[in-house]
Design a protein around this motif. Structure first.
Motif, PDB file in Angstrom:
ATOM      1  N   THR A  33       1.216  -1.212   0.014  1.00 58.58           N
ATOM      2  CA  THR A  33       0.061  -0.281  -0.190  1.00 58.58           C
ATOM      3  C   THR A  33       1.056   1.464  -0.050  1.00 58.58           C
ATOM      4  N   LEU A  34       0.816   1.828  -1.064  1.00 54.95           N
ATOM      5  CA  LEU A  34       0.966   3.705  -0.916  1.00 54.95           C
ATOM      6  C   LEU A  34       1.459   4.567   0.257  1.00 54.95           C
ATOM      7  N   VAL A  35       1.845   4.588   0.641  1.00 56.49           N
ATOM      8  CA  VAL A  35       1.709   6.221   1.965  1.00 56.49           C
ATOM      9  C   VAL A  35       1.911   7.495   1.781  1.00 56.49           C
ATOM     10  N   GLY A  36       3.162   7.267   1.272  1.00 62.23           N
ATOM     11  CA  GLY A  36       3.300   8.415   0.489  1.00 62.23           C
ATOM     12  C   GLY A  36       5.216   8.452  -0.171  1.00 62.23           C
ATOM     13  N   ILE A  37       5.375   9.384  -0.653  1.00 67.31           N
ATOM     14  CA  ILE A  37       7.033   9.564  -1.491  1.00 67.31           C
ATOM     15  C   ILE A  37       7.547  10.462  -1.185  1.00 67.31           C
ATOM     16  N   VAL A  38       9.229  10.673  -0.924  1.00 66.82           N
ATOM     17  CA  VAL A  38       9.866  10.834  -0.638  1.00 66.82           C
ATOM     18  C   VAL A  38      11.245  11.073  -1.373  1.00 66.82           C
ATOM     19  N   THR A  39      12.053  12.177  -1.768  1.00 67.69           N
ATOM     20  CA  THR A  39      12.369  13.274  -2.566  1.00 67.69           C
ATOM     21  C   THR A  39      14.316  13.669  -2.219  1.00 67.69           C
ATOM     22  N   ILE A  40      14.763  13.796  -2.885  1.00 65.36           N
ATOM     23  CA  ILE A  40      16.431  13.851  -2.660  1.00 65.36           C
ATOM     24  C   ILE A  40      16.450  15.487  -1.839  1.00 65.36           C
ATOM     25  N   THR A  41      15.526  16.414  -2.215  1.00 67.37           N
ATOM     26  CA  THR A  41      14.715  17.691  -2.269  1.00 67.37           C
ATOM     27  C   THR A  41      14.724  17.252   0.074  1.00 67.37           C
ATOM     28  N   ASP A  42      13.732  16.378  -0.341  1.00 67.26           N
ATOM     29  CA  ASP A  42      12.914  16.652   0.988  1.00 67.26           C
ATOM     30  C   ASP A  42      14.490  16.147   2.111  1.00 67.26           C
ATOM     31  N   VAL A  43      15.601  14.988   1.969  1.00 68.96           N
ATOM     32  CA  VAL A  43      16.945  15.177   2.662  1.00 68.96           C
ATOM     33  C   VAL A  43      17.400  16.311   2.833  1.00 68.96           C
TER      34      VAL A  43
END
Length: 285
Positions: A108-118
């Protein structure tokens, strides 16, 4: 810090569903200025994550309409993973974004995280590091001459496989920075005929541009793009943000987030000493 603290949650995401077509993804990539869209499939247990479709996928497969064949598998992570684990995953996989899924229910997809978030987490010091710019930056720098015609500079960027070039003046001093978005902003789409084969430019035509198929914030999968032939000096950013080799990774992350840039020239003793890219900051984490 956990991935859950940095990611964009599923409630704020747009997804496309299987079965589907190119147009389903293109609508969001064009109109909402997304760089990629998660793909899900309905099952008896609910929607499950199946892959990711990006602008590059549409560009590289202009004749493919089936969403299932356009999407690609990318590594996933879970909300309880640490940012250290996430950064390691991004570096190993060479990816800039990672879908976040539930580990125990089939995806189940709960989100997405990117290099900018890091990078934001690093800038806020939500993750600890003692790394310095000098430890992380790449001493190999992609450069061009300020008088180089823009189509040639674009080709140099493509061959170097980096999204920037440092422009040097007659005295070999850094005079500006040219990035892919700078080129995109002045590119002009050359509309083709209905027969795509007849509309393609010949290999010897200077404006044939296969690496970027975009104008402004709109991305299109099958177009020729004409680039102005004027010199790099007319399109580069002259007021260059730089960082000292002795600064910390945290200070560099803050500069990059504040100025909305993906790379920053590194100076030492007033001389160009390298380039720090956002992907290098993953190593600090």
């Amino acid at each position: 810090m956990k991935v859950a603290d940095a990611m964009t949650p599923e409630s704020d995401l747009v997804t496309v569903s299987l079965p589907g077509s190119r147009d389903d993804a293109l609508e969001y990539l064009q109109e909402r200025e997304f760089s990629s869209v998660p793909v899900v499939r309905a099952t008896d247990e609910g929607e499950r994550y199946r892959g990711l479709v990006s602008r590059d996928d549409l560009i590289e497969h202009p004749d493919e309409d089936d969403l299932a064949l356009l999407m690609r598998e990318v590594p996933t992570t879970t909300a309880d993973a640490t940012l250290h684990e996430l950064a390691e995953l991004m570096l190993e996989a060479g990816t800039r974004r990672v879908p976040v899924v539930e580990a125990d229910d089939g995806g189940t997809l709960v989100g997405i995280v990117t290099i900018t978030d890091v990078m934001r987490a690093l800038a806020r010091e939500d993750v600890a590091t003692d790394a310095g710019v000098g430890d992380l930056c790449n001493g190999s720098v992609n450069t061009t001459y300020t008088g180089t015609p823009l189509p040639v500079a674009e080709r140099e960027i493509g061959l170097a496989d980096v999204p920037y070039t440092i422009a040097l003046d007659d005295d070999t001093e850094m005079a500006g920075v040219l990035t892919e978005p700078d080129i995109v902003a002045v590119a002009e789409v050359v509309e083709g005929e209905e027969d795509a084969g007849a509309s393609m430019a010949g290999d010897d035509e200077h404006w044939k541009w296969e690496s970027i198929k975009s104008v402004g914030n709109r991305y299109v999968p099958t177009r020729n793009v004409e680039i102005p032939a004027e010199p790099v000096s007319e399109f580069m950013t002259e007021d260059v943000v730089t960082v000292s080799k002795g600064k910390s990774a945290v200070e560099a992350a803050r500069l990059m987030i504040t100025n909305d840039i993906e790379q920053i020239p590194v100076v030492s003793g007033g001389e160009l000493a390298g380039v720090l890219r956002d992907v290098h900051l993953l190593e600090a984490v």
